[in-house]
Design a protein around this motif. Structure first.
Motif, mmCIF file in Angstrom:
data_model
loop_
_atom_site.group_PDB
_atom_site.id
_atom_site.type_symbol
_atom_site.label_atom_id
_atom_site.label_comp_id
_atom_site.label_asym_id
_atom_site.label_seq_id
_atom_site.Cartn_x
_atom_site.Cartn_y
_atom_site.Cartn_z
ATOM 1 N N GLN A 1 -0.823 0.407 -12.168
ATOM 2 C CA GLN A 1 -1.901 1.231 -12.019
ATOM 3 C C GLN A 1 -2.740 1.293 -10.740
ATOM 4 O O GLN A 1 -3.866 1.433 -10.776
ATOM 5 N N LEU A 2 -2.094 1.464 -9.677
ATOM 6 C CA LEU A 2 -2.528 1.563 -8.482
ATOM 7 C C LEU A 2 -2.597 3.031 -7.814
ATOM 8 O O LEU A 2 -1.687 4.002 -8.200
ATOM 9 N N GLU A 3 -3.870 3.458 -7.310
ATOM 10 C CA GLU A 3 -3.953 4.667 -6.723
ATOM 11 C C GLU A 3 -3.300 4.785 -5.274
ATOM 12 O O GLU A 3 -2.978 3.911 -4.741
ATOM 13 N N MET A 4 -2.735 6.154 -5.170
ATOM 14 C CA MET A 4 -1.893 6.220 -4.006
ATOM 15 C C MET A 4 -2.763 6.831 -2.837
ATOM 16 O O MET A 4 -3.809 7.457 -3.097
ATOM 17 N N ASN A 5 -3.007 6.212 -1.616
ATOM 18 C CA ASN A 5 -3.600 6.614 -0.434
ATOM 19 C C ASN A 5 -2.878 8.066 -0.242
ATOM 20 O O ASN A 5 -1.726 8.006 0.181
ATOM 21 N N PHE A 6 -3.735 9.131 0.073
ATOM 22 C CA PHE A 6 -3.166 10.263 0.023
ATOM 23 C C PHE A 6 -3.819 11.066 1.245
ATOM 24 O O PHE A 6 -4.940 11.230 1.449
ATOM 25 N N LEU A 7 -2.808 11.606 2.109
ATOM 26 C CA LEU A 7 -3.465 12.553 3.321
ATOM 27 C C LEU A 7 -3.053 13.794 3.216
ATOM 28 O O LEU A 7 -1.718 14.089 3.145
ATOM 29 N N ASP A 8 -3.524 14.733 2.744
ATOM 30 C CA ASP A 8 -3.334 16.407 2.769
ATOM 31 C C ASP A 8 -3.834 16.867 3.929
ATOM 32 O O ASP A 8 -4.661 17.328 4.173
ATOM 33 N N VAL B 1 0.722 -1.184 0.054
ATOM 34 C CA VAL B 1 0.142 -0.104 -0.021
ATOM 35 C C VAL B 1 1.006 1.324 0.008
ATOM 36 O O VAL B 1 1.916 1.187 0.743
ATOM 37 N N THR B 2 0.438 2.246 -0.876
ATOM 38 C CA THR B 2 1.333 3.378 -0.929
ATOM 39 C C THR B 2 0.429 4.395 -0.263
ATOM 40 O O THR B 2 -0.392 4.664 -0.693
ATOM 41 N N LEU B 3 1.270 5.129 0.672
ATOM 42 C CA LEU B 3 0.406 6.157 1.345
ATOM 43 C C LEU B 3 1.484 7.542 1.331
ATOM 44 O O LEU B 3 2.782 7.206 1.511
ATOM 45 N N VAL B 4 0.811 8.523 0.915
ATOM 46 C CA VAL B 4 1.591 9.828 0.679
ATOM 47 C C VAL B 4 0.900 10.750 1.742
ATOM 48 O O VAL B 4 -0.370 11.017 1.821
ATOM 49 N N LEU B 5 1.801 11.172 2.526
ATOM 50 C CA LEU B 5 1.480 12.319 3.658
ATOM 51 C C LEU B 5 2.175 13.433 3.438
ATOM 52 O O LEU B 5 3.192 13.598 3.387
ATOM 53 N N TYR B 6 1.091 14.463 2.940
ATOM 54 C CA TYR B 6 1.593 15.918 2.698
ATOM 55 C C TYR B 6 1.236 16.672 3.681
ATOM 56 O O TYR B 6 0.176 16.930 4.106
ATOM 57 N N TRP B 7 2.276 17.422 4.048
ATOM 58 C CA TRP B 7 2.192 18.564 5.298
ATOM 59 C C TRP B 7 1.935 20.015 4.521
ATOM 60 O O TRP B 7 1.779 21.037 5.421
ATOM 61 N N GLY B 8 2.376 20.014 3.331
ATOM 62 C CA GLY B 8 2.350 21.514 2.845
ATOM 63 C C GLY B 8 1.122 22.358 2.708
ATOM 64 O O GLY B 8 -0.095 21.575 2.825
ATOM 65 N N LYS B 9 1.303 23.726 2.952
ATOM 66 C CA LYS B 9 0.084 24.628 2.872
ATOM 67 C C LYS B 9 -0.491 24.762 1.338
ATOM 68 O O LYS B 9 -1.716 25.061 1.601
#
Length: 196
Positions: free
Chosen positions: A36-43, A4-12
């Motif tokens: 072709q996998l969607e990334m799990n993304f936390l903004d 599972v790919t998780l992107v944790l984004y802290w930017g403004k």
């Protein structure tokens, strides 16, 4: 094994990067067609308060603090509503918050004074302490400025009184300016205001 790919984004600023793994390999022929996998993304900065509060423990503290770091009133409100999550924050989480928010003030609460029995840091008390320190610093600065202003005004008032007395004794404005180390224009103004 599942990955599972998780992107944790802290930017403004809003995220403008890829949201699929295949987008990372656009220039490589063949690879883009196999991954072709969607990334799990936390903004984090665009999460709702409900989303943040769905996390427990230090994630709630870190996400909420980061989201509201630039709005002191909203941050205080979030901390007040989630006090139990800020009463014993690990040093690692405080280090993360310090780094993410570039807050030199957070470094100051990593002291024995705010350490909890569980060897965490009471961020609530630390922030209250920072506010109190800021108020005390403001009071000290106000007193210092007031004293400096009072001394300056007192010296000028004393020079004015001396100038008026010397003028009444017949001394010229030029000599009075020399004696009081005041400008000739100011001395003439003082003398004219006194009526001599």
């Amino acid at each position: 094994m599942r990955c599972v790919t998780l992107v944790l984004y802290w930017g403004k600023k809003p995220w403008d990067g890829p949201v699929r793994l295949s987008d990372l390999f656009e220039d490589d022929e063949g690879i883009a067609h196999t991954v072709q996998l969607e990334m799990n993304f936390l903004d984090v900065c665009r999460m709702t308060e409900e989303e943040i509060c769905s996390y427990t423990g230090e994630l709630r503290s870190v996400f909420g603090f980061r989201k509201y770091a630039d709005d002191k009133d909203a941050l205080q409100s979030f901390i007040d509503a989630n006090r139990e999550y800020f009463r014993n924050v690990s040093e690692t989480a405080v280090d993360a918050l310090t780094e993410l928010t570039h807050s030199s003030e957070l470094k100051k609460i990593k002291t024995q004074e705010y350490t909890t029995p569980e060897v965490g840091i009471d961020v609530c008390r630390g922030i209250q302490g920072m506010i109190q320190d800021g108020r005390m610093e403001g009071i000290k600065e106000g007193i210092k400025e007031g004293m400096e202003k009072g001394i300056k005004e007192g010296k000028e008032e004393a020079k004015k009184e001396i100038a008026c007395s010397l003028s009444a004794m017949g001394m010229s404005a030029e000599k009075i300016a020399e004696a009081t180390k005041a400008g000739i224009g100011l001395v003439r103004k003082w003398i004219s205001e006194s009526g001599d």
